[in-house]
Structures are given as C-alpha cells and as structure tokens.
Design a protein around this motif. Structure first.
Motif, short mmCIF file in Angstrom:
data_model
loop_
_atom_site.label_atom_id
_atom_site.label_comp_id
_atom_site.label_asym_id
_atom_site.label_seq_id
_atom_site.Cartn_x
_atom_site.Cartn_y
_atom_site.Cartn_z
N ALA A 28 -9.24 -10.71 -4.28
CA ALA A 28 -8.96 -9.65 -5.38
C ALA A 28 -8.05 -10.32 -6.26
CB ALA A 28 -7.95 -8.41 -4.69
N HIS A 29 -8.27 -9.96 -7.71
CA HIS A 29 -7.43 -10.42 -8.80
C HIS A 29 -6.46 -9.61 -8.84
CE1 HIS A 29 -11.29 -11.64 -10.81
NE2 HIS A 29 -10.79 -12.82 -10.60
N ARG A 30 -6.46 -8.13 -8.38
CA ARG A 30 -5.48 -7.17 -8.54
C ARG A 30 -5.72 -6.34 -7.35
NH1 ARG A 30 -5.16 -2.80 -12.79
NH2 ARG A 30 -7.05 -3.34 -13.28
N VAL A 31 -4.46 -5.74 -6.81
CA VAL A 31 -4.51 -4.95 -5.54
C VAL A 31 -3.77 -3.77 -6.14
CG1 VAL A 31 -3.57 -4.24 -3.34
CG2 VAL A 31 -4.63 -6.44 -3.76
N VAL A 32 -4.56 -2.42 -5.90
CA VAL A 32 -3.96 -0.92 -6.25
C VAL A 32 -3.41 -0.34 -5.11
CG1 VAL A 32 -4.35 0.79 -7.34
CG2 VAL A 32 -5.40 -1.24 -8.41
N PHE A 33 -2.35 -0.02 -5.04
CA PHE A 33 -1.93 0.60 -3.91
C PHE A 33 -1.74 2.13 -4.16
CE2 PHE A 33 1.89 2.45 -1.76
CZ PHE A 33 1.37 2.62 -0.23
N MET A 34 -2.45 3.19 -3.65
CA MET A 34 -2.39 4.44 -3.68
C MET A 34 -1.78 5.35 -2.54
SD MET A 34 -6.05 5.43 -5.39
CE MET A 34 -5.76 6.94 -5.65
N ASP A 35 -1.08 6.40 -2.94
CA ASP A 35 -0.50 7.22 -2.01
C ASP A 35 -0.59 8.44 -2.53
OD1 ASP A 35 0.72 7.90 0.36
OD2 ASP A 35 2.69 7.58 -0.23
N ARG A 36 -0.78 9.54 -1.64
CA ARG A 36 -0.74 10.94 -2.10
C ARG A 36 -1.47 11.19 -3.47
NH1 ARG A 36 5.23 12.32 -0.80
NH2 ARG A 36 5.44 10.52 -0.03
N GLY A 37 -2.48 10.73 -3.64
CA GLY A 37 -3.23 10.98 -4.90
C GLY A 37 -2.76 10.15 -6.24
N GLU A 38 -1.85 9.33 -6.05
CA GLU A 38 -1.50 8.47 -7.17
C GLU A 38 -1.48 7.21 -7.00
OE1 GLU A 38 2.21 9.89 -8.49
OE2 GLU A 38 3.05 10.20 -6.51
N ILE A 39 -1.59 6.28 -8.14
CA ILE A 39 -1.49 4.70 -7.99
C ILE A 39 0.03 4.66 -8.04
CG2 ILE A 39 -1.91 2.68 -9.01
CD1 ILE A 39 -4.45 3.59 -10.14
N VAL A 40 0.61 3.89 -7.06
CA VAL A 40 2.14 3.55 -6.90
C VAL A 40 2.43 2.38 -7.42
CG1 VAL A 40 3.79 3.67 -5.25
CG2 VAL A 40 2.09 5.26 -5.06
N GLU A 41 1.72 1.39 -7.07
CA GLU A 41 1.85 -0.10 -7.43
C GLU A 41 0.58 -0.65 -7.74
OE1 GLU A 41 4.50 -2.78 -5.64
OE2 GLU A 41 5.58 -1.10 -4.59
N SER A 42 0.57 -1.73 -8.74
CA SER A 42 -0.69 -2.55 -8.53
C SER A 42 -0.22 -3.86 -9.27
CB SER A 42 -1.66 -2.08 -9.79
OG SER A 42 -1.26 -1.88 -10.68
N GLY A 43 -0.97 -4.98 -8.92
CA GLY A 43 -0.58 -6.31 -9.22
C GLY A 43 -1.36 -7.37 -8.31
N PRO A 44 -1.16 -8.48 -8.78
CA PRO A 44 -2.04 -9.60 -8.06
C PRO A 44 -1.49 -9.68 -6.41
CG PRO A 44 -0.85 -10.63 -9.85
CD PRO A 44 -0.34 -9.11 -9.73
N PRO A 45 -2.33 -9.93 -5.46
CA PRO A 45 -2.17 -9.55 -4.31
C PRO A 45 -1.02 -10.29 -3.54
CG PRO A 45 -4.29 -10.72 -4.38
CD PRO A 45 -3.81 -10.35 -5.84
N GLY A 46 -0.81 -11.59 -4.00
CA GLY A 46 0.32 -12.25 -3.45
C GLY A 46 1.65 -11.66 -3.62
N GLU A 47 1.95 -11.34 -4.98
CA GLU A 47 3.13 -10.63 -5.25
C GLU A 47 3.23 -9.29 -4.96
OE1 GLU A 47 4.21 -9.83 -9.66
OE2 GLU A 47 3.07 -11.66 -9.77
N LEU A 48 2.24 -8.63 -4.93
CA LEU A 48 2.14 -7.27 -4.43
C LEU A 48 2.82 -7.30 -2.84
CD1 LEU A 48 1.81 -4.45 -5.79
CD2 LEU A 48 -0.15 -4.58 -4.28
#
Lengths: 381, 423, 261
Positions: C221-241
C-alpha cells in the motif's frame, strides 16, 4: 466499548447522525416501495385503482347489501324471494345460516350433531398437539391411537348410551377430516416400510415391488384410484362380503397417501448423513434396531415440514370423493344447493366452503413454513 | 423420475458391467487378476445373503398370494354376474354422445375404441394448453412476488396463498356455475359483436380455412426455422467478430412479413364466419364449451399458484453475489438475467416444474365432475354401459401412466441435457 | 473533518490525476448511519488499503465506488464520471472498475474460461477467440491455465479467488476493488491470492483493497485508511500509521489485530 469515550472528539455532530428527510419515515417507505420508478408508480396506480374498485364492490355485495336471513313459510320452507331479487346486488348469506348444519354435519341425526362437532374439535386438538415440538416422541403415536378411537366411538356410538349411527348418515366436515387424518395415520407406517424397502440394497425383489407401487400410484390420478376402490374392490372380495363405501374410499386414500408419503420419507432418509447408519453399524446394532433407534427418529424429524405439506394436499384431495358419491364437506355443499329455494346461491355456498378449506390449509401451511424456518436455523447453527 | 429407479432396481447387472468397464479402461490386466472371489451362500440364518433371499421369498410370496386371492374372487364374481372379461367391447358401437372432439365422431356408428381415443386426445389437448398457460401465468405471478413494488408483491402473495388453499374441485365447480350464470345467448356479453360469452360457452369468429392459410402457416414455420438459423449465425458472428448482429428485424421479417406476403400473393383470402344469433342460440363460429372453459380456467389458475412459488424460489435460490458479480463486470440487467441468473435458476426450477406439469395432467381428470369429456369421463361412461369395470380402469391407468412416464422421461432427458451442456 | 491525514492532506502519496474521488459521502441503512462524511481521493496508480473493525463501513464504502450500494449524500466521481442514477454512466464505470469479492462469486454453471470470457464477449464485444486468448493470458498470470476447462466447484478456494481476479482483469479495468479477498480462505491459501495481488500491484494498477492482512498493507500500500463506525479516522503511509497510531481507536484496533495473530 471503552473507545467510545476516548474518541468522543471524533464523533460527528449530532445533526448528521440523523438521516435527512426522505431516507426514512413513511414518505421514504412509499417512495421506495410504491413509487420507486415511473414503472413502479404506474403499477401502483393501476393496481391500486383495480384493488379499490374490487374491494369496494365486494364489500357492497358481501356486507352492505347482503341478506343474512329470510322469512320461513308456514310449512317451514324458506321464502327466498328477497334473495332472488338481490341476485347480483347483494350476497345471500341466508343460505349458509339456513344450511350450515347440513353442510358441516351432513345427515347425521340432528339431535346427535354435538357428536360430530366434538369430533371436529378433537381433530383440531390432535393437529395442534402434533404441531408442538415437545410432543414429537413415540408417545405421539399413542395420542393418535386414543384420539382416533375416540373419534370412532363418537361417530358410531352404540356404546356408553350413545345411539348407534351408521356410516351412511355421516357427512360433512367430519368425513373430510376422517378421510384425511385416518388416511395419514394408516398410510404413514406403510410409507415408512415402503421407503425402507425402496432404499434396501439387499432385497432387490422387495425394492422392485416398492418402486412399482410408488411409481404406479404416483403416475395415475387419485380419481382413478377412487374409481378402483368403488367399482373394483367389490369384485376382489368373496361373494357376500360387502365393504362399506366409506371404508373403500378410506382404503383408496391410504394406498394413495402411502405412495406419496413414502417419497417424502425417502427424502428424509436420503438427507440423513451416511455416518449415522455407519455409526450404528459400528455399535453392532441389528438392521431393525438401527432403523428404529437411530435412522427413523432423525429422518422423520427432517421430513415434518414436507409431511405437513403433503397432508394439506390430502386434505384438499378428500373433496374428490364427491365424484364417487360420498358425502364430504364439498358434496354436502352441493346437496344443500340442490334444495330448490337455494339453487341459485351457489356462489355464497362455495365461498363458505372455500373459507373452511382456507382456514384449515392456511393454518397448516403457515405452521409448516414456520417450522421449516426454525429447523433450517437450528441446522445452520 | 419414474424410469431411473426402476432401471436401478433391476439394474444390478448393469452396475456390475459398468464397474468392470471402468476397471477395464484403467488397466485390463488387473481385471483378471483382481476378480472378486465368488462367495457361496451358506444355508444359515446368520448368513446375510441367505437371510435376504428368505425375506424376499416371504414378502413376494405374500404379495402374490394376496393377488391370487383377489384374482380368484374376481373371476368367481364375474362369472356369477355373467360378465365376460377382455377388451372385445372396444370394437362395439359406443353410442356415447361426445360434444367436443378433435376427430370426426358419430355416436351411431363410432366404436368405443374411437370414443376412448377422442378422450385421450381431449386430455392431452387440455394438458398441453393448460401447461403452457399455467407456466405463463405462474411465471408472471412468481416474478410479481419478487417485485420491488410492495402492492404488486403483496397481491401476488395473496393470489398464491388463497388459491393454493382451495381444493381444485371446488374451484372447478365454482367456475362452472359462474359460467352457467352468464346471460343466455339473447343477452350475451359481447366484444364488438363478434365474440360472445354466454351460458352456453364462448362463441368466437372462425376463419374460413383456405389453402392460402395453410401456405401462410407453412411460411411461418419456415420463417421460424429461418429465425433460429439466423440466431445461430448471429452467435457464430459474435464469436468471430465480437459484434452480435441484431436479430429482431430479421425475426420480424421472417415471422410476420413472410407469411403475410405468402398470404397476400395467394389472393389474401379472408373470410370469417361470425357467430350469429338464430332463435335461442348462436349459429356458426367456433365454440368453447363452458365445461372446457371452466376446466381450463380452474386448472390454469390453480396450477399457476404452485408454479409461481417454484419460479420465485428458483430465482431466490441464486445468491445475491451472483447478481453483484455479474453487475460489477459491466453486464446490463438483461445480460445478467440471460447469461447468469436464468441458466442457474432453470436447474432449480425444472424438477419441481415437471411434477407440477404431471399434476396438472392428472388433475385434468377432474373434468369428469363438470362433464368435460376427457379420457376418465369417457372410460367411466363406457365402464357403466358395458360393466367392464376392470378394463375401463385399466385403460384410464394405462393412459395416465404412459403420459406420466413420457413427460418425466422427457424432462429427465432435458435436465440431463442442460446439466451436460452447462456442467 | 475529524480525519487525521499525513503527507499532504487528502491527495495520495503519489501525485497524479485522481481516479476515484469521494466527497462527503453519507449513507444510511434505515436509520443506521453507515457512512459518515467519507471523503477520500485515490490518484491513478495509487494503492490504498482500507482497514477497520467489522461493521465499520469499509465494505459499504468500496461497494459504493461501483454502485453495488447507492449513497444518499455527497459525490462519488470515478474516472471522471460521477455516479448518479444514470444507467449509462454506471455502465461506463463498471467497465473500468473490476471487483473481487470475499465469497469469489464465480458463476458455477460456466467453466473457468467461460467465466473469464463472459464479460469481454458481451460487454467489450470481443471476438470469442480473442477473448479466450486474453483470458488464457490472465489465467497464466494467476498461475492456473490448466484449470480452464473445469468448473468453479472443482477448484479450491484459493484457486477460485485467483480465477475471480483473472475474471476481473479480463475486462482490462483501470481500477481494481478488492473486498476482503482473503477472509473466506483457509490460511494456507491466503498467500497464493496475496501473491497474485502483489504481482498486480507491481504492474501499477490502481487498487483499493479492504483487508486485514497488515503484512500485505505494509508491502504494497501507498496509503492505509483506517475506518471506524462509518467514518475515516486516520490515513497515511502504512509504516507511519502502524508505528505511530494517533487515535485511541486505531491503537485499540491494532492491538486487537496483533493479538489475533
């Protein structure tokens, strides 16, 4: 849910948690279910118009302008002039209020009609008890035996101070219920044996017999089996032996039901995992012990929903005895209609009869569907 | 459905040959080397083979004994009543009046054999037309039940729930009396004064059949064949070029234009015989008797309620994921249905549908209750006139068994065929 | 919004024209708010992994992108076409977007080869021979050309999923969506499917993938998006995230995932 407090700052504003108007509520329901597209809207409008028209005119005919009773002449014959005038305008339910005892209980002696009435209740009770899963044990067979004996005693009488009533004066709903229920009760053991015979690998000749029986009966219409019972059975018996017409029809029903039930039971046997039989073999059980203790209790549980559906079919099929001149519910309806004053009110009588059949069949099919859902759910778990 | 088990029952030998054949293809040398040792039956109750032989002898013996008892009684009874057995009556003049017949028939000269044949044809005709109409109506209602429109789906459900729960015979009687309650010919309900609905049945204009019509019909059949060929060619072209030529203009040309042209070239004869009221009834035109009409109405309406359920559950048996996957690939709704859903649904639908077709055919025997002359009705009359009860019932049963076996054999073949093509 | 983004806001890690734009998308099931103001931009050739606990709306979001689900508020633009009720727009988008499902959804009545050629023949109007050639080339890529004449029921789960990937690729899509492609698989089959997906990533396909496979996310992945309860909570490069989760929700989720492994 510990993160709920920790991440409160991420919760969206309260206003957004609520869907905007038009997504829920009665309006949204109407829009998705009745006016989803122009096509759906057109269907709704056309059907709605037709349904409203039909319901209104039926209501007017069946309730508003309906006639519930007619005056009786000095000789006791009903004066149906009011009804005759209302043909096409209002229903003449008076035919049912006048004839319902005849339709339900046939020519059973009027003062003794409480007996068939109790018989009907007994049958309903029997069905209800059989529907409760707590009672699905071998003891249920005992309940059936006792109830059916009680039915016989009540209908015939001759004991306990009940006057004897011969079969020729039985009629109406009890006949329908007797044919269907006794048919099931006696066909069932036959069906189990035939199904086992058909699945046997060791007995090819027996298997062939079972296959022939099942396929021949299922290949011909019930009416031909009934004809056979009414014209051929007497020839089969030694001279001088006379079997009653009702009994002959009952035998025909048992033979007919046996073939269909055998297929239902066979379905259950097939659905059973092979491991069950193998496990029983490994325990060293004999064929009959294995079948009686392991296979049948499970297989029969599986087939209860289709069994109920087959029974609904028999219940409706009993009406065919009209053709061989037995007085079941439908025949009694026709008999009631043969009374000259009421001749032109067949629609009302047929609607009344249909209501009785629907009441029984609908209750049973509703039950069997619920059961199927339950069984599927417990199997999926 | 019917043949397979019988074959299986007598097919022990068959299975054995199969086994040796497959082994033979695996390795012919092994067959000889591996022939199973012949087990000899011991005359002991603990020997399973001996036990099964005894059981079979006992059971078959009991059945034969009962059969023999019946046969003996029957011969004695028949002799006492001076009834000769046999099918000799078939050649005698029947004298049964028959209202509707596909063959020329005259009660004064035609034989029982001919009367029975007409009965069979009437049964078949009702069955074939009934099956087609019930399939159409049932499919429409089944799809209606799946509709997103709440009103339509509830109405379809109501139809299924109520009509399934009323005995067919009651429905037939109801329709029959309803049709008899129609106005007499003089006050007939009419459609533009050409088609009339009366208590004596339905009167329709009848085309005066000319050779030109036969040619037009032939042209239609040729057109149908041409359309099928064109359709196949379209498939081939699609395979080759990817583009599927449009079929419908060709189909219209072949199926409609061609017969019309043939008919027009032959002078375009068009003479219709209209039913005309003369005295108390109509003369001329074609008739659908109230008996036939009521029977058809009842059979179609009743069977459609079962077919609707079969169609509904067949379509619902296709998982949502199949629709989604096909949609996600870009297929449009029609293609999803034609290419993905229907081929799978058909496999679920065909076996229960077959048994409904058989049911409809068997149920057509209820015609006897309202006086339509199908095989049961005619055989029953013959049986009452001649006293040949056993023969009469044997004929009825033989006819239905033949029909049942043919339908189920055909459907088994068809089912195996589509299973083969698609699996 | 409440979303925490790194590496220069919503635009992806790699720059380029946007392939997918979600702008304040909202969706409700009845009264349940399943997507809350979801905004996400995926640029061409970008690979995005979406993760989150079950019921967080990640599958719903990905299914909105090719309109297997309809959104009720906000805008979704895919490959320059906005998703509306217009069927023609939908057709264009579905041609360009391939999808792989959790439960494979192969067509059981068609052979593997026919599964792959169905859409090219009927949608792309490809001659049969050409379609079969294309299909075989993709089947070779997912390493099961020898199964072409078999039916899906005869294949293992991992093989089926690889066929499903090949089937989607046969339409030569610009974007591939993966909806938990390995969740229904036995552990020993997960790798073969992930390997196929990694191979695809190497070719520069635009990918949006819902998965719990953190190793895959790290690698691809270039980017990981973390979702919880219907919203995007955090996103960023996998390592950092993964190393520095900022929100408690992500921390909790990561700890649960790691405990599970």
């Amino acid at each position: 849910m510990s993160q709920a407090t920790a991440t409160a700052e991420h919760m969206p504003a309260e206003s957004q948690a609520r869907p905007p108007a038009g997504i829920v509520g009665p309006w949204a329901w109407l829009r998705t279910n009745l006016f989803g597209s122009w096509w759906s809207t057109a269907v709704t409008l056309v059907l709605g118009y037709i349904i409203i028209r039909v319901v209104f005119s039926l209501f007017e005919w069946g309730v508003v302008h309906a006639i519930w009773s007619v005056p009786y002449g000095p000789t006791g014959t009903p004066d149906t002039a009011v009804c005759q005038n209302a043909i096409g305008i209002g229903a003449c339910w008076a035919v049912l209020t006048d004839k319902y005892r005849l339709i339900l209980f046939g020519r059973y002696p009027y003062d003794e009609q409480w007996r068939p009435a109790i018989v009907v209740l007994l049958f309903i009770g029997l069905f209800t008890v059989s529907g409760v899963r707590r009672f699905w044990r071998k003891e249920l067979a005992l309940i059936w035996a006792v109830t059916l004996t009680a039915v016989g005693v009540l209908m015939w009488g001759g004991v306990f101070g009940l006057p004897l009533v011969a079969e020729d004066s039985w009629g109406g709903l009890p006949i329908t219920l007797i044919l269907a229920t006794f048919g099931l009760a006696f066909a069932f053991p036959l069906a189990v044996l035939v199904a086992l015979g058909r699945r046997s690998t060791r007995l090819p000749a027996v298997k062939l017999l079972c296959v022939l029986y099942v396929e021949i009966i299922r290949g011909v219409p019930l009416i031909s089996v009934l004809f056979m019972a009414s014209v051929m059975f007497p020839l089969f018996m030694p001279a001088g032996v006379n079997i009653d017409k009702l009994l002959r029809a009952q035998i025909a029903f048992i033979l007919f039901a046996g073939a269909y039930l055998a297929e239902v039971v066979r379905g259950g046997l097939q659905a059973l995992p092979q491991g069950q039989g193998e496990a029983a073999d490994a325990l060293g059980l004999s064929y009959w012990k294995k079948t009686w203790l392991i296979i049948l209790p499970q297989a029969l549980r599986l087939v209860i929903p289709p069994l109920v559906n087959t029974f609904i079919g028999f219940f409706k099929d009993t009406s065919l005895v009209l053709i061989i001149g037995l007085f079941d519910l439908l025949t009694m309806g026709k008999v009631a209609l043969s009374d000259p004053p009421w001749q032109s009110f067949s629609t009302e009588v047929y609607i009344g009869l249909a209501a009785v059949y629907i009441a029984f069949c609908f209750a049973m099919s509703k039950y069997s569907r619920g059961l199927e859902r339950d069984l599927n759910r417990s199997r999926a778990r | 459905m019917h043949v397979a088990p019988i074959l299986r029952a007598i097919g022990i030998k068959n299975r054995e040959t199969c086994r040796t054949m497959s082994e033979a293809t695996a390795d012919p040398r092994l067959v000889a080397a591996r022939a199973a040792p012949k087990r000899r039956m011991r005359l002991s109750w603990s020997d399973p083979v001996f036990r099964s032989v005894v059981w079979q002898i006992v059971i078959v013996g009991v059945v034969i004994a009962i059969g023999w008892y019946f046969v003996r009684n029957t011969t004695a009874n028949l002799a006492a009543r001076h009834i000769a057995t046999g099918f000799g009556f078939i050649d005698r003049v029947a004298g049964i009046p028959i209202g509707e017949s596909l063959l020329p028939y005259d009660p004064a000269v035609s034989t029982y054999g001919r009367a029975l044949l007409i009965g069979v044809l009437n049964t078949l005709q009702v069955a074939v037309i009934g099956v087609v109409l019930a399939t159409i109506l049932g499919t429409l209602i089944g799809i209606g039940r799946l509709s997103k429109n709440w009103l339509l789906s509830r109405l379809a459900a109501f139809y299924v729930e109520t009509l399934r729960d009323i005995p067919l015979l009651l429905q037939l009687l109801f329709w029959y009396t309803m049709l008899q309650g129609l106005p007499p010919p003089r006050q007939a309900w009419h459609l533009g004064n050409v088609a009339f609905l009366t208590n004596r049945g339905m009167r329709l204009p009848e085309l005066d059949w000319q050779p030109a019509h036969t040619w037009a019909l032939l042209a239609f059949i040729v057109g149908l064949a041409g359309t099928l060929i064109w359709n196949r060619r379209a498939g081939k072209r699609q395979e080759a070029t990817g583009v599927r030529p449009t079929v419908w203009p060709v189909a219209v040309a072949l199926l409609i234009a061609l017969p019309v042209i043939v008919w027009a070239v032959l002078g375009a004869p068009f003479q219709v015989e209209l039913p005309v009221l003369r005295g108390f009834n109509f003369q001329g035109g074609g008739t659908l008797s109230p008996e036939y009409f009521a029977l058809m109405l009842g059979l179609v309406i009743y069977t459609a309620s079962y077919i609707a359920e079969i169609v509904r559950s067949g379509i619902q048996a296709i998982p949502q994921g199949q629709w989604e996957a096909a949609g996600a690939l870009g297929l449009n709704a029609g293609q999803v249905l034609r290419q993905v859903v229907l081929p799978q649904a058909m496999r679920v639908i065909i076996p229960p549908m077959t048994s409904q077709y058989l049911n409809l055919t068997k149920n057509s025997s209820l015609a006897v209750a309202i006086g339509f002359q199908d095989i049961v009705s005619i055989a029953n009359t013959a049986l009452n006139q001649t006293g040949q009860a056993i023969e009469g019932i044997a004929i009825i049963m033989a006819v239905y068994l033949t029909i049942s076996l043919s339908i189920s054999t055909f459907m088994n073949w068809y089912n195996a065929h589509i299973a083969l093509v698609e699996r | 919004m409440s979303q925490t983004t790194r590496n220069g806001g919503e635009a992806g890690v790699i720059s380029g024209p946007p392939a997918i734009v979600l702008d304040k998308v909202n969706k409700w099931y009845g009264t349940m708010h399943v997507l809350r103001d979801v905004s996400l931009t995926v640029t061409e050739k970008e690979r995005v992994v979406v993760c989150g606990p079950s019921g967080s709306g990640k599958s719903t979001m990905i299914r909105c992108i090719n309109r297997l689900e309809t959104h009720q508020e906000g805008r979704i633009v895919v490959d320059g076409t906005e998703l509306t009720d217009d069927l023609r727009a939908l057709d264009t988008i579905r041609r360009e977007v391939g999808m792989v499902f959790q439960s494979f959804n192969l067509f059981p009545h068609l052979t593997i080869l026919e599964n792959c050629t169905l859409a090219p023949i009927w949608v792309r109007k490809m001659p049969k021979a050409e379609a079969e050639e294309v299909a075989m080339s993709y089947l070779r890529r997912v390493k099961i050309p020898e199964q072409a004449k078999k039916y899906p029921g005869q294949l293992s789960g991992g093989q089926q999923q690889r066929v499903a990937i090949a089937r989607a690729l046969c339409m030569k899509p610009k974007i591939m969506l993966f909806d938990e492609p390995t969740s229904a698989l036995d552990p020993e089959m997960i790798k073969e499917v992930l390997d196929t997906m990694i191979g695809l990533a190497d070719d520069g396909m635009t990918m949006v993938c819902v998965t719990h496979e953190m190793g895959f996310a790290r690698q691809v992945a270039h980017r990981v998006v973390f979702m919880d309860r219907g919203e995007i909570v955090e996103s960023g490069p996998p390592g950092e995230l993964f190393e520095n989760p900022r929100t408690d929700r992500l921390k909790l989720f990561l700890s649960q995932i790691l405990r599970g492994h």
